[in-house]
Design a protein around this motif. Structure first.
Motif, PDB file in Angstrom:
ATOM      1  N   LYS A 154      -5.372  -3.973  -0.440  1.00 54.47           N
ATOM      2  CA  LYS A 154      -4.232  -3.332  -1.110  1.00 54.47           C
ATOM      3  C   LYS A 154      -4.348  -1.801  -1.086  1.00 54.47           C
ATOM      4  CE  LYS A 154      -1.985  -6.999  -2.817  1.00 54.47           C
ATOM      5  NZ  LYS A 154      -0.540  -7.273  -2.758  1.00 54.47           N
ATOM      6  N   ASN A 155      -5.574  -1.298  -1.010  1.00 53.01           N
ATOM      7  CA  ASN A 155      -5.748   0.157  -0.911  1.00 53.01           C
ATOM      8  C   ASN A 155      -5.076   0.689   0.337  1.00 53.01           C
ATOM      9  OD1 ASN A 155      -7.315  -0.161  -3.165  1.00 53.01           O
ATOM     10  ND2 ASN A 155      -9.099   0.928  -2.375  1.00 53.01           N
ATOM     11  N   ALA A 156      -5.293  -0.013   1.468  1.00 49.53           N
ATOM     12  CA  ALA A 156      -4.708   0.419   2.737  1.00 49.53           C
ATOM     13  C   ALA A 156      -3.189   0.329   2.687  1.00 49.53           C
ATOM     14  CB  ALA A 156      -5.253  -0.430   3.877  1.00 49.53           C
ATOM     15  N   ILE A 157      -2.688  -0.757   2.116  1.00 47.01           N
ATOM     16  CA  ILE A 157      -1.236  -0.930   2.024  1.00 47.01           C
ATOM     17  C   ILE A 157      -0.618   0.173   1.177  1.00 47.01           C
ATOM     18  CG2 ILE A 157       0.596  -2.469   1.238  1.00 47.01           C
ATOM     19  CD1 ILE A 157      -1.387  -4.805   1.835  1.00 47.01           C
ATOM     20  N   LYS A 158      -1.263   0.493   0.069  1.00 45.94           N
ATOM     21  CA  LYS A 158      -0.778   1.576  -0.790  1.00 45.94           C
ATOM     22  C   LYS A 158      -0.764   2.900  -0.036  1.00 45.94           C
ATOM     23  CE  LYS A 158      -1.771   4.036  -5.110  1.00 45.94           C
ATOM     24  NZ  LYS A 158      -2.708   4.180  -6.259  1.00 45.94           N
ATOM     25  N   THR A 159      -1.841   3.165   0.722  1.00 50.66           N
ATOM     26  CA  THR A 159      -1.920   4.413   1.487  1.00 50.66           C
ATOM     27  C   THR A 159      -0.775   4.508   2.484  1.00 50.66           C
ATOM     28  OG1 THR A 159      -4.319   4.557   1.263  1.00 50.66           O
ATOM     29  CG2 THR A 159      -3.324   5.720   3.121  1.00 50.66           C
ATOM     30  N   TRP A 160      -0.480   3.402   3.169  1.00 48.62           N
ATOM     31  CA  TRP A 160       0.602   3.452   4.179  1.00 48.62           C
ATOM     32  C   TRP A 160       1.968   3.572   3.525  1.00 48.62           C
ATOM     33  CZ3 TRP A 160      -3.641   3.696   6.775  1.00 48.62           C
ATOM     34  CH2 TRP A 160      -3.583   4.049   8.132  1.00 48.62           C
ATOM     35  N   HIS A 161       2.139   3.026   2.351  1.00 44.67           N
ATOM     36  CA  HIS A 161       3.402   3.249   1.626  1.00 44.67           C
ATOM     37  C   HIS A 161       3.544   4.720   1.232  1.00 44.67           C
ATOM     38  CE1 HIS A 161       5.311  -0.628   1.350  1.00 44.67           C
ATOM     39  NE2 HIS A 161       4.205  -1.204   0.897  1.00 44.67           N
ATOM     40  N   GLU A 162       2.443   5.338   0.852  1.00 46.53           N
ATOM     41  CA  GLU A 162       2.485   6.763   0.509  1.00 46.53           C
ATOM     42  C   GLU A 162       2.810   7.612   1.735  1.00 46.53           C
ATOM     43  OE1 GLU A 162      -1.370   7.251  -1.148  1.00 46.53           O
ATOM     44  OE2 GLU A 162      -0.798   6.549  -3.157  1.00 46.53           O
ATOM     45  N   LYS A 163       2.327   7.202   2.897  1.00 48.12           N
ATOM     46  CA  LYS A 163       2.613   7.930   4.130  1.00 48.12           C
ATOM     47  C   LYS A 163       4.085   7.826   4.524  1.00 48.12           C
ATOM     48  CE  LYS A 163      -1.944   7.088   6.336  1.00 48.12           C
ATOM     49  NZ  LYS A 163      -2.327   8.414   6.845  1.00 48.12           N
ATOM     50  N   SER A 164       4.731   6.721   4.174  1.00 46.42           N
ATOM     51  CA  SER A 164       6.044   6.408   4.740  1.00 46.42           C
ATOM     52  C   SER A 164       7.214   6.500   3.770  1.00 46.42           C
ATOM     53  CB  SER A 164       6.010   4.990   5.318  1.00 46.42           C
ATOM     54  OG  SER A 164       5.637   4.046   4.316  1.00 46.42           O
ATOM     55  N   LYS A 165       6.980   6.296   2.475  1.00 49.60           N
ATOM     56  CA  LYS A 165       8.099   6.201   1.532  1.00 49.60           C
ATOM     57  C   LYS A 165       8.936   7.484   1.517  1.00 49.60           C
ATOM     58  CE  LYS A 165       9.241   4.910  -3.216  1.00 49.60           C
ATOM     59  NZ  LYS A 165       8.704   4.515  -4.541  1.00 49.60           N
ATOM     60  N   GLY A 166      10.233   7.310   1.701  1.00 49.50           N
ATOM     61  CA  GLY A 166      11.150   8.437   1.679  1.00 49.50           C
ATOM     62  C   GLY A 166      11.096   9.323   2.914  1.00 49.50           C
ATOM     63  N   LYS A 167      10.365   8.890   3.953  1.00 45.47           N
ATOM     64  CA  LYS A 167      10.165   9.742   5.128  1.00 45.47           C
ATOM     65  C   LYS A 167      10.719   9.155   6.425  1.00 45.47           C
ATOM     66  CE  LYS A 167       5.855  11.451   3.082  1.00 45.47           C
ATOM     67  NZ  LYS A 167       4.371  11.511   3.221  1.00 45.47           N
ATOM     68  N   ALA A 168      11.193   7.926   6.395  1.00 45.02           N
ATOM     69  CA  ALA A 168      11.586   7.254   7.630  1.00 45.02           C
ATOM     70  C   ALA A 168      13.076   7.361   7.909  1.00 45.02           C
ATOM     71  CB  ALA A 168      11.166   5.789   7.583  1.00 45.02           C
ATOM     72  N   ALA A 169      13.398   7.518   9.189  1.00 42.95           N
ATOM     73  CA  ALA A 169      14.792   7.590   9.617  1.00 42.95           C
ATOM     74  C   ALA A 169      15.368   6.209   9.879  1.00 42.95           C
ATOM     75  CB  ALA A 169      14.902   8.444  10.887  1.00 42.95           C
ATOM     76  N   ILE A 170      14.513   5.221  10.090  1.00 40.16           N
ATOM     77  CA  ILE A 170      14.929   3.854  10.400  1.00 40.16           C
ATOM     78  C   ILE A 170      14.073   2.897   9.575  1.00 40.16           C
ATOM     79  CG2 ILE A 170      15.775   4.350  12.732  1.00 40.16           C
ATOM     80  CD1 ILE A 170      13.064   3.429  13.821  1.00 40.16           C
ATOM     81  N   ASP A 171      14.426   1.620   9.582  1.00 40.42           N
ATOM     82  CA  ASP A 171      13.673   0.627   8.823  1.00 40.42           C
ATOM     83  C   ASP A 171      12.295   0.399   9.459  1.00 40.42           C
ATOM     84  OD1 ASP A 171      15.770   0.415   7.106  1.00 40.42           O
ATOM     85  OD2 ASP A 171      16.462  -1.532   7.829  1.00 40.42           O
ATOM     86  N   TYR A 172      11.359  -0.037   8.635  1.00 38.29           N
ATOM     87  CA  TYR A 172       9.982  -0.182   9.111  1.00 38.29           C
ATOM     88  C   TYR A 172       9.258  -1.253   8.311  1.00 38.29           C
ATOM     89  CZ  TYR A 172       8.916   2.588   4.932  1.00 38.29           C
ATOM     90  OH  TYR A 172       8.819   3.036   3.638  1.00 38.29           O
ATOM     91  N   SER A 173       8.155  -1.716   8.871  1.00 36.11           N
ATOM     92  CA  SER A 173       7.287  -2.651   8.191  1.00 36.11           C
ATOM     93  C   SER A 173       5.853  -2.377   8.624  1.00 36.11           C
ATOM     94  CB  SER A 173       7.701  -4.098   8.501  1.00 36.11           C
ATOM     95  OG  SER A 173       7.025  -5.010   7.648  1.00 36.11           O
ATOM     96  N   PHE A 174       4.913  -3.187   8.138  1.00 31.87           N
ATOM     97  CA  PHE A 174       3.502  -2.966   8.435  1.00 31.87           C
ATOM     98  C   PHE A 174       2.828  -4.233   8.957  1.00 31.87           C
ATOM     99  CE2 PHE A 174       3.568   0.007   4.497  1.00 31.87           C
ATOM    100  CZ  PHE A 174       4.055   1.058   5.255  1.00 31.87           C
ATOM    101  N   HIS A 175       1.874  -4.050   9.882  1.00 31.49           N
ATOM    102  CA  HIS A 175       0.828  -5.018  10.179  1.00 31.49           C
ATOM    103  C   HIS A 175      -0.397  -4.588   9.369  1.00 31.49           C
ATOM    104  CE1 HIS A 175       3.197  -6.161  13.705  1.00 31.49           C
ATOM    105  NE2 HIS A 175       3.071  -4.952  14.223  1.00 31.49           N
ATOM    106  N   LEU A 176      -1.352  -5.491   9.195  1.00 31.06           N
ATOM    107  CA  LEU A 176      -2.561  -5.154   8.448  1.00 31.06           C
ATOM    108  C   LEU A 176      -3.800  -5.464   9.283  1.00 31.06           C
ATOM    109  CD1 LEU A 176      -3.628  -4.164   5.653  1.00 31.06           C
ATOM    110  CD2 LEU A 176      -3.884  -6.595   5.059  1.00 31.06           C
ATOM    111  N   MET A 177      -4.666  -4.466   9.423  1.00 34.78           N
ATOM    112  CA  MET A 177      -5.927  -4.642  10.138  1.00 34.78           C
ATOM    113  C   MET A 177      -6.900  -5.472   9.293  1.00 34.78           C
ATOM    114  SD  MET A 177      -8.639  -1.620  10.980  1.00 34.78           S
ATOM    115  CE  MET A 177     -10.387  -1.995  11.172  1.00 34.78           C
ATOM    116  N   ILE A 178      -7.589  -6.398   9.948  1.00 33.13           N
ATOM    117  CA  ILE A 178      -8.666  -7.159   9.320  1.00 33.13           C
ATOM    118  C   ILE A 178      -9.966  -6.793  10.039  1.00 33.13           C
ATOM    119  CG2 ILE A 178      -9.595  -9.436   8.747  1.00 33.13           C
ATOM    120  CD1 ILE A 178      -7.014  -8.812   7.281  1.00 33.13           C
TER     121      ILE A 178
END
Length: 471
Positions: A102-126
């Motif tokens: 969840k730390n990584a997911i939170k970090t990527w939301h912080e990188k992306s929220k309010g900054k994208a011109a188009i829709d987006y989603s995430f993959h997660l590294m294991i």
């Protein structure tokens, strides 16, 4: 808001026909003719194709690597993607061993929220499979809507996971309804060859490729396919670059394995000689897997044509030539891996694929949009033109020719890997959820309108279709 696109040639993964589109709000409301024009914004598409917006399943935006961070973040990267006809991207969250997912997911939301011109989603590294990781995975799927996990078989002592981690990830993914992705190269062999090259004073960019031979990719791809079959699970092999890997995927699919393969525009058009360019210019082409001998290009094109490979991702991972790539001027292992591809992904595939007769128009749509949307739980909202789908649309002029250049691209990076290449076909207009965001090479959207998408689970329907599409 009511919009009509009229007189275009609509192209989906299965059909090509002339019709008008009625858009109401964010969705396609009707497909037909002679819609009342009063009160509507009318977009003329005569002589143009109308494609579903591209789905890029493989990007690295605002990603740390090798002591630096990719030049393009979620703002510049998604804007450039839109200029190229892509309206959805799926980016990779990098995790750290020993720390909650969840730390990584939170970090990527912080990188992306309010900054994208188009829709987006995430993959997660294991990177490891522990009791803590196992316990987190159900909520990653249910609460975060992340239904794809990536395992690296390369980058020893950085990202590389062992076979036990890969196998356990496959087993858990089968149980939870997730798709496992692999970067398939034998990291242990590459580590040995790299150390040997450096000991012999071989430091130029070309040795990045020579220490990552096709055999290392083929072996790892075959191993991942075998483990997938043993687990009875599902696998997606990212950035396939060579015949050896294609053969392993073909063989696995013939035997009934639920295995899918992706390639990238760089492997279809660039080759090993680019890494040999003098004055350190070869560093511009350092990414992994590396570029291959030219003979592999037609193998990849044929694999796309026959369905042995099913998607094309950009593997966008941009670093400036000056100041970032130059970190490895005396040691190829210190050159940040990656290149700027997100903007030209669809142009390359249309020009070199459709215009050259290698693939059909419908295959183009399937490869750039529909199949990725299906595999990664975005369909039918994304990846097709149908009533109820998001109005993510590209009006594409198939006749105009343009020249790719860093002087005109919209990425922040200081070079373009396809510099000087002439491509046939130009994106004229792009709509994201019914709103025009690109028109006549001008950005008309609002940064931040792109929203995070929670994705559906990998479906049994896709598993069955994999068996039906054996090659």
């Amino acid at each position: 808001m009511r919009t009509i696109i009229q007189n275009g040639i609509i192209v989906t993964a299965s059909d090509t026909f002339e019709a008008d589109l009625l858009i109401e709000g964010e969705q396609i409301a009707a497909i037909g003719r002679d819609f009342p024009l009063e009160g509507a914004d009318v977009i003329e598409a005569e002589g143009c194709y109308v494609f579903p917006g591209g789905v890029d399943p493989h990007t690295h935006l605002d990603m740390p690597f090798g002591g630096t961070v990719t030049k393009d973040d979620f703002t510049s990267g998604t804007t450039a993607a839109a200029f190229g006809g892509t309206t959805t991207v799926v980016d990779f969250c990098l995790t750290e061993k020993g720390k909650p997912l969840k730390n990584a997911i939170k970090t990527w939301h912080e990188k992306s929220k309010g900054k994208a011109a188009i829709d987006y989603s995430f993959h997660l590294m294991i990177g490891e499979m522990t009791e803590d990781v196992l316990a987190e995975l159900p909520s990653v799927i249910q609460e975060d809507g992340i239904t794809s996990f990536k395992v690296f078989m390369a980058y020893k002592n950085v990202f590389q996971a062992d076979d036990a981690t890969l196998f356990q990830t496959l087993i858990k993914a089968k149980e939870l309804g997730a798709l496992v992705m692999v970067h398939a190269e034998n990291g242990d062999v590459i580590d040995y060859l790299t150390k040997e090259a450096l000991a012999n004073g071989q430091t130029d960019p070309i040795y990045h490729a020579l220490t990552r031979p096709v055999e290392a990719e083929g072996e790892a791809t075959g191993r991942a396919c075998q483990l997938t079959s043993l687990a009875g699970s599902q696998l997606y092999v990212v950035h396939v670059s060579c015949e050896e890997a294609v053969k392993q995927i073909e063989s696995a699919r013939r035997k009934g394995a639920d295995v899918w393969g992706e390639t990238c525009p760089q492997y279809l058009t660039l080759d090993l000689d680019d890494l040999r360019k003098p004055d350190f210019e070869g560093a511009k082409y350092v990414w992994s897997p590396p570029l291959r001998e030219k003979k592999h290009q037609e193998v990849l094109w044929n694999a796309l044509r026959t369905g042995a490979l099913q998607t094309i991702g950009s593997d966008q991972c941009s670093f400036d030539f000056k100041g970032q790539k130059s970190l490895g001027i005396d040691d190829f292992t210190k050159i940040p891996n990656g290149g700027p591809m997100i903007e030209d992904r669809m142009s390359i595939l249309y020009s070199e694929g459709v215009a050259e007769g290698r693939i059909s128009l419908n295959q183009f749509v399937d490869i750039t949009s529909t199949r990725a949307a299906k595999l990664f739980g975005l369909y039918p909202k994304k990846g097709t033109i149908s009533v109820g789908a998001d109005a993510d649309l590209v009006i594409f002029d198939p006749f105009t020719v343009r020249t790719i250049s860093s002087e005109t691209h919209h990425m922040k990076v200081d070079y373009n890997a396809f510099e000087g290449k002439r491509v046939k076909g130009v994106v004229q207009t792009v709509l994201s959820k019914g709103k025009v965001i690109i028109q006549d090479d001008t950005y008309k959207g609002t940064i931040g309108d792109g929203t995070y998408i929670k994705r559906a689970k990998y479906s049994e329907q896709l598993r069955n279709s994999a068996l039906a599409e054996r090659v």
